[in-house]
Motif scaffolding. Sequence first.
Motif, mmCIF file in Angstrom:
data_model
loop_
_atom_site.group_PDB
_atom_site.id
_atom_site.type_symbol
_atom_site.label_atom_id
_atom_site.label_comp_id
_atom_site.label_asym_id
_atom_site.label_seq_id
_atom_site.Cartn_x
_atom_site.Cartn_y
_atom_site.Cartn_z
ATOM 1 N N HIS A 125 0.840 -1.170 0.000
ATOM 2 C CA HIS A 125 0.000 0.000 0.000
ATOM 3 C C HIS A 125 0.883 1.230 0.000
ATOM 4 C CE1 HIS A 125 -3.683 2.112 1.130
ATOM 5 N NE2 HIS A 125 -4.297 0.969 0.893
ATOM 6 N N LEU A 126 0.360 2.348 -0.497
ATOM 7 C CA LEU A 126 1.190 3.560 -0.465
ATOM 8 C C LEU A 126 0.452 4.764 0.071
ATOM 9 C CD1 LEU A 126 3.196 3.318 -3.781
ATOM 10 C CD2 LEU A 126 4.122 3.617 -1.479
ATOM 11 N N ALA A 127 -0.868 4.740 -0.057
ATOM 12 C CA ALA A 127 -1.618 5.929 0.313
ATOM 13 C C ALA A 127 -1.834 6.034 1.822
ATOM 14 C CB ALA A 127 -2.949 5.967 -0.420
ATOM 15 N N LEU A 149 8.674 4.831 3.979
ATOM 16 C CA LEU A 149 9.381 4.840 2.699
ATOM 17 C C LEU A 149 10.298 6.051 2.607
ATOM 18 C CD1 LEU A 149 9.641 3.258 0.152
ATOM 19 C CD2 LEU A 149 7.681 4.482 -0.794
ATOM 20 N N LEU A 204 14.236 0.406 -5.739
ATOM 21 C CA LEU A 204 13.289 -0.152 -6.682
ATOM 22 C C LEU A 204 11.997 -0.425 -5.927
ATOM 23 C CD1 LEU A 204 13.943 -0.677 -9.536
ATOM 24 C CD2 LEU A 204 14.816 -2.929 -8.910
ATOM 25 N N LEU A 205 10.915 0.209 -6.355
ATOM 26 C CA LEU A 205 9.684 0.080 -5.590
ATOM 27 C C LEU A 205 8.699 -0.914 -6.196
ATOM 28 C CD1 LEU A 205 8.024 1.205 -3.214
ATOM 29 C CD2 LEU A 205 7.111 2.899 -4.801
ATOM 30 N N TYR A 206 8.288 -1.866 -5.409
ATOM 31 C CA TYR A 206 7.273 -2.813 -5.856
ATOM 32 C C TYR A 206 6.047 -2.699 -4.969
ATOM 33 C CZ TYR A 206 10.924 -5.069 -8.593
ATOM 34 O OH TYR A 206 11.917 -5.322 -9.499
ATOM 35 N N ARG A 207 4.970 -2.217 -5.541
ATOM 36 C CA ARG A 207 3.745 -2.217 -4.756
ATOM 37 C C ARG A 207 2.915 -3.405 -5.213
ATOM 38 N NH1 ARG A 207 -1.795 -0.891 -4.150
ATOM 39 N NH2 ARG A 207 -1.988 -0.632 -6.384
ATOM 40 N N LEU A 208 2.729 -4.340 -4.295
ATOM 41 C CA LEU A 208 1.967 -5.522 -4.625
ATOM 42 C C LEU A 208 0.556 -5.348 -4.111
ATOM 43 C CD1 LEU A 208 4.330 -6.496 -5.836
ATOM 44 C CD2 LEU A 208 4.673 -8.160 -4.016
ATOM 45 N N PHE A 252 4.541 -11.848 -8.531
ATOM 46 C CA PHE A 252 5.827 -11.414 -7.986
ATOM 47 C C PHE A 252 6.585 -12.580 -7.352
ATOM 48 C CE2 PHE A 252 8.561 -9.808 -4.633
ATOM 49 C CZ PHE A 252 9.225 -8.778 -5.272
#
Lengths: 339, 339
Positions: free
Chosen positions: A67-69, A77, A92-96, A105
């Motif tokens: 999640h990012l929000a 982060l 390197l950003l991986y948002r799963l 992934f």
Amino acid sequence: MNLADVARRAGVSPATASRALSGHPHVAEVTRARVWEAARALEYVASPEATGLARGTTGRVAVVVPHLARWWFGAALEGLGTVLREGGRDLLLYRLGDAGSRQAFFDELPTRRRADAVVLLGFGVDERERERLDRIGVGIVAAGTRVGSHPSVSIDDHAAGRQAMDHLLHLGHRRIGTIVAADPELDLAQPAGRSSAYRAALADAGITPDPALSVTVTWSPESGARAMGELLGLADPPTAVYAHSDEIALGAVRTLRRAGLRVPEDVSVVGIDDHPLAAMTDLSTVAQPAAEQGELAGRMALAGLAGEPVDPVVTVPTRLVIRGSSGPPQAAGRRWRRS
Amino acid sequence: MNLADVARRAGVSPATASRALSGHPHVAEVTRARVWEAARALEYVASPEATGLARGTTGRVAVVVPHLARWWFGAALEGLGTVLREGGRDLLLYRLGDAGSRQAFFDELPTRRRADAVVLLGFGVDERERERLDRIGVGIVAAGTRVGSHPSVSIDDHAAGRQAMDHLLHLGHRRIGTIVAADPELDLAQPAGRSSAYRAALADAGITPDPALSVTVTWSPESGARAMGELLGLADPPTAVYAHSDEIALGAVRTLRRAGLRVPEDVSVVGIDDHPLAAMTDLSTVAQPAAEQGELAGRMALAGLAGEPVDPVVTVPTRLVIRGSSGPPQAAGRRWRRS
DNA sequence: TTGAAAGCGCTAACAT
DNA sequence: ATGTTAGCGCTTTCAA
């Protein structure tokens, strides 16, 4: 504008240029200076691809988030990014997001070839995923969760939960509801400690938990609002609510206000996080340092890459922040006003 | 476990294996199948370093942000990440916090060798930086700002500001304050449209702007709270406030509440964003789609990489969301209660 | 202290 | 349709 050009301009061989630029010993000072000078003049930037191929490393660390929000992730982060940048690694950003991208992934584990280490940020993994991770051969560190026996940073969820619950109990509340956060799809390892703290605190106070007082929802403010609605629908609603996050707690407060109830006079609310907007909304909470957890995770990853020893488990402290959303339960009559 | 191994196991040459794996035409179906089978059996993952070196590309796009903990950035990054992942590109995240890291970044422009394209997310650049960017030779797209003549997605800041201001004016407010967001160090291109809208709306309503009613601060909730304090200290404080973001607006609301003033009876507040917590706190605002801006920026970057034509300027719509923090000004006596 | 040469793992002409 | 052959740009023994 590649190494060969720099070497030519400096009048040395590519080998020497390489050594000079990457700070190897056994290079004459004058030579080193000339090479640097040439590099600067040509605005030389090494090709990470070529360096990586030759050296067998990538200079990158992969960061996996569900999640990012949500506040915690942005803050963590940010801390992590700062540290990695200082350490000269790219991030390197991986948002799963959904189960699909997650599956993909872990099935192909792209990380295996793309990064020298991976940091799991608030990302709980299941058995199968952990196994795959264990076998990719790069260092792994977790923040906000524990992943097998890999190094990790996090708060003590149980302790944090106790700080919230004990605060409510000290105020005199006996009928305390809890809004449990979980997201089975995204975050397989939910913070069990925050729930166990609820039960333990009640037990210590000699209170038998009422299952109806515990409702489980996702991490969003909206679902916090919904959960509070459920709690209010009870025949005997709680006089206080302990939520697993501030975002959820603020949703709960909204429902209370809409229902015409006062906070904290009618119902007390406490969350976890100390979200920047918690101070603005006068929400009592248990503060946790998100950016710091990101930084520590970054340092641990860097240390691992440098072959230095790494603390297996570091716990950062939390702190009860009492604001205006919590107070003693009202002596009586509270339930009447609701009608 | 490299291409050569796969080729050997499939009984073909590395070249053929390469073609089969990367979906080239002119490969017999049986051969293709055998190669894929071998790859699967060996759990083969191509080395991006080698591929990149040979092909002259990186498969990565760099994303530059000034900030991560603010809502817009997390949401936009989420949308962007999703699209890039679908497009098979990795996302390299650069958070340029202070002037120092910013300098360093633009001086060595690491991007030059590390990514095939760069996306600037809410990241305004100055003249010098723009020039350097123009010369790195990779595609550039911006979201939330405009950067020279590179393709960009954003809202119409002026229109958004007008929606907020016109709402307040329609309600009957004449004395309207504004909290301007700016961060000279991080975001050189502040949303000038949001400020010009304030002046234009007042002008259209025949109101002469009072400079004292406009205070400039950073984007944080805390500074919004401070700004509101300044506004309240005025001899003749505003009956309504238009803030450049919800986070700032919520800070303002907090100051008003602390001062014992009611929202919206005593002072109306409207922000911009439609932050998830705006709904929870009943804040009137102008909604903008953050994730969508990230997605669009991602698609534009991908299109550029594919050599397809790219819309130079796309504008996404905003929408006034009237909630409980705005209402008509109180007929009279308002100022008396303050004492 | 420096240079020569081999090779990291893959792709892309050019042949066949 | 497939194999051969050169590199891509850097690092690193091994010699000198």
